[in-house]
Design a protein around this motif. Structure first.
Motif, PDB file in Angstrom:
ATOM      1  N   CYS A   1      -2.864  18.846  -0.584  1.00 55.51           N
ATOM      2  CA  CYS A   1      -4.198  18.229  -0.502  1.00 55.51           C
ATOM      3  C   CYS A   1      -4.486  17.390  -1.740  1.00 55.51           C
ATOM      4  N   MET A   2      -4.233  17.946  -2.910  1.00 54.25           N
ATOM      5  CA  MET A   2      -4.507  17.221  -4.154  1.00 54.25           C
ATOM      6  C   MET A   2      -3.605  16.006  -4.307  1.00 54.25           C
ATOM      7  N   ALA A   3      -2.337  16.141  -3.911  1.00 55.71           N
ATOM      8  CA  ALA A   3      -1.398  15.028  -4.021  1.00 55.71           C
ATOM      9  C   ALA A   3      -1.813  13.874  -3.110  1.00 55.71           C
ATOM     10  N   GLY A   4      -2.178  14.190  -1.862  1.00 56.11           N
ATOM     11  CA  GLY A   4      -2.579  13.152  -0.923  1.00 56.11           C
ATOM     12  C   GLY A   4      -3.863  12.464  -1.326  1.00 56.11           C
ATOM     13  N   ALA A   5      -4.852  13.231  -1.788  1.00 56.53           N
ATOM     14  CA  ALA A   5      -6.138  12.651  -2.197  1.00 56.53           C
ATOM     15  C   ALA A   5      -5.956  11.735  -3.400  1.00 56.53           C
ATOM     16  N   PHE A   6      -5.137  12.156  -4.350  1.00 57.50           N
ATOM     17  CA  PHE A   6      -4.871  11.349  -5.537  1.00 57.50           C
ATOM     18  C   PHE A   6      -4.259  10.003  -5.163  1.00 57.50           C
ATOM     19  N   ALA A   7      -3.215  10.025  -4.335  1.00 56.97           N
ATOM     20  CA  ALA A   7      -2.498   8.803  -3.996  1.00 56.97           C
ATOM     21  C   ALA A   7      -3.315   7.877  -3.093  1.00 56.97           C
ATOM     22  N   GLN A   8      -4.013   8.441  -2.105  1.00 59.68           N
ATOM     23  CA  GLN A   8      -4.718   7.617  -1.134  1.00 59.68           C
ATOM     24  C   GLN A   8      -5.894   6.873  -1.744  1.00 59.68           C
ATOM     25  N   THR A   9      -6.554   7.445  -2.716  1.00 58.72           N
ATOM     26  CA  THR A   9      -7.700   6.786  -3.346  1.00 58.72           C
ATOM     27  C   THR A   9      -7.306   5.442  -3.941  1.00 58.72           C
TER      28      THR A   9
ATOM     29  N   GLY B   1       0.793  -1.211   0.000  1.00 53.55           N
ATOM     30  CA  GLY B   1       0.000   0.000   0.000  1.00 53.55           C
ATOM     31  C   GLY B   1       0.829   1.265   0.000  1.00 53.55           C
ATOM     32  N   VAL B   2       1.983   1.236   0.687  1.00 55.60           N
ATOM     33  CA  VAL B   2       2.778   2.456   0.819  1.00 55.60           C
ATOM     34  C   VAL B   2       3.504   2.795  -0.484  1.00 55.60           C
ATOM     35  N   ILE B   3       3.737   1.792  -1.319  1.00 55.57           N
ATOM     36  CA  ILE B   3       4.427   2.058  -2.591  1.00 55.57           C
ATOM     37  C   ILE B   3       3.607   3.006  -3.470  1.00 55.57           C
ATOM     38  N   PRO B   4       2.321   2.683  -3.758  1.00 60.07           N
ATOM     39  CA  PRO B   4       1.548   3.647  -4.555  1.00 60.07           C
ATOM     40  C   PRO B   4       1.197   4.914  -3.784  1.00 60.07           C
ATOM     41  N   PHE B   5       1.015   4.816  -2.444  1.00 58.96           N
ATOM     42  CA  PHE B   5       0.613   6.006  -1.695  1.00 58.96           C
ATOM     43  C   PHE B   5       1.765   6.997  -1.545  1.00 58.96           C
ATOM     44  N   ALA B   6       2.880   6.531  -0.986  1.00 62.30           N
ATOM     45  CA  ALA B   6       4.020   7.428  -0.799  1.00 62.30           C
ATOM     46  C   ALA B   6       4.570   7.882  -2.146  1.00 62.30           C
ATOM     47  N   GLY B   7       4.722   6.924  -3.061  1.00 59.47           N
ATOM     48  CA  GLY B   7       5.226   7.286  -4.380  1.00 59.47           C
ATOM     49  C   GLY B   7       4.301   8.237  -5.100  1.00 59.47           C
ATOM     50  N   GLY B   8       2.995   7.939  -5.058  1.00 59.50           N
ATOM     51  CA  GLY B   8       2.022   8.788  -5.729  1.00 59.50           C
ATOM     52  C   GLY B   8       1.925  10.170  -5.109  1.00 59.50           C
ATOM     53  N   THR B   9       2.020  10.242  -3.770  1.00 64.11           N
ATOM     54  CA  THR B   9       1.927  11.533  -3.090  1.00 64.11           C
ATOM     55  C   THR B   9       3.081  12.451  -3.479  1.00 64.11           C
ATOM     56  N   PHE B  10       4.310  11.933  -3.375  1.00 63.86           N
ATOM     57  CA  PHE B  10       5.473  12.759  -3.702  1.00 63.86           C
ATOM     58  C   PHE B  10       5.549  13.062  -5.196  1.00 63.86           C
TER      59      PHE B  10
END
Length: 333
Positions: A209-217, A173-182
């Protein structure tokens, strides 16, 4: 700037990241509590997102919204510190001569930073989940009396391996979330064609806000499985109050049983609460990081104000802190 940004030391990036994580987590703690209870499937969450706030307040009072925040901050300071420090170190290596990252390299750097931080502090996240889902207004009946007691009890009754329960889906889960957020934050930052430290607070917050929402979804299903597995224990108080809403024997069985009993949308249960929490959380995190970064830039002598980036006259912004210190010392001679 036009050059790679190496104006902060590794230690300063570490402190900035830790401060950012603790600040954003404490402010958004009520939303995190509601999100976790919705993911695990406890009684307080049965009425939906808004009803959960009233249920929790009636059953446990205002302090319940900060339940587990202490252990969360104990976890988040090193987690965020390691994540940001690792990301910025990797960014120095992966960026071009102008200090810019491609989307793929930002994704890679963010993912690597996130995985490193996750493995390092995972036991504290597991204990935080146990403390959060532990219900009961009578504190004397609570299974865990606090952070230290929870660590000792879990180690004694379930073994050290219990602290790493659901580590696999956490890493996935952290790979797409952390990677996607940054990645999203870097890409959004480049659209302004100015260094992020020169952007206003509102822009930094909105980008985060936009970066976190994009990755977390996209990574939310892995987080749901992780919470259900961490909460599962036959040794925690009233089973009806704290057990996850599906029974399973492992990571993949948890995926299967959740989809079977709750449908595919069950993997996104708690999404409303999570998006309401993760957007301001990510926005506050990046805003706090950039704010603390400005303080250290001022302290190091690169800028003339700790509140906004005004470059010091005659100072090469491409230098490293120790190089600037030596340059200033030579200038004074």
């Amino acid at each position: 700037m036009g050059k790679k940004d190496a104006r902060l030391t590794f230690g300063q990036n570490f402190v900035c990241g830790g401060f950012a994580g603790v600040t954003s987590r404490t402010i958004t703690s009520p939303l995190d509590v509601v999100k976790i209870l919705a993911q695990v499937g406890t009684k307080d969450s049965e009425g939906g997102f808004l009803a959960s706030f009233g249920n929790i307040y009636r059953n446990e009072g205002l302090k319940a919204f900060w339940k587990g925040n202490g252990i969360a901050c104990v976890r988040l300071f090193p987690y965020s510190a390691i994540q940001f420090a690792a990301f910025n170190k990797l960014k120095e290596s992966f960026s071009d001569e102008n200090g810019n990252l491609t989307a793929s390299k930002a994704l890679l750097a963010g993912s690597m930073g996130g995985v490193t931080a996750t493995v390092a502090v995972y036991p504290t996240d597991m204990v935080k989940t146990r403390l959060t889902v532990q219900h009961g207004t009578d504190a004397a009946k609570a299974k865990y009396k606090g952070i230290g007691h929870a660590f000792k009890t879990i180690a004694k009754e379930e073994g050290v391996s219990a602290f790493y329960k659901a580590l696999a889906p956490s890493i996935l889960g952290v790979i797409p979330f952390a990677g996607g957020t940054f990645m999203a934050y870097e890409v959004l930052g480049m659209l302004w064609q100015r260094p992020k430290s020169e952007l206003g607070p509102a822009i930094q917050f909105a980008n985060g806000c936009m970066a976190g929402a994009f990755a977390q979804t996209f990574s939310f299903p892995f987080d749901t499985i992780r919470k259900k597995m961490q909460a599962q224990s036959k040794l925690v108080g009233d089973a009806k109050m704290v057990q996850a809403d599906v029974q399973f024997s492992g990571t993949f069985d948890c995926f299967r049983q959740t989809v079977k009993q709750k449908g595919i949308l069950g993997m996104w249960r708690g999404t409303t609460a999570n998006l309401a929490k993760v957007a301001p959380y990510a926005g506050l995190m990046f805003f706090a990081f950039e704010a603390s970064k400005r303080y250290f830039l001022y302290k190091n002598g690169f800028t003339t104000s700790p509140f906004k980036e005004v470059h010091a006259a005659g100072v090469d912004q491409g230098m490293k802190p120790h190089e600037l210190k030596a340059w200033l010392a030579a200038k004074e001679e």
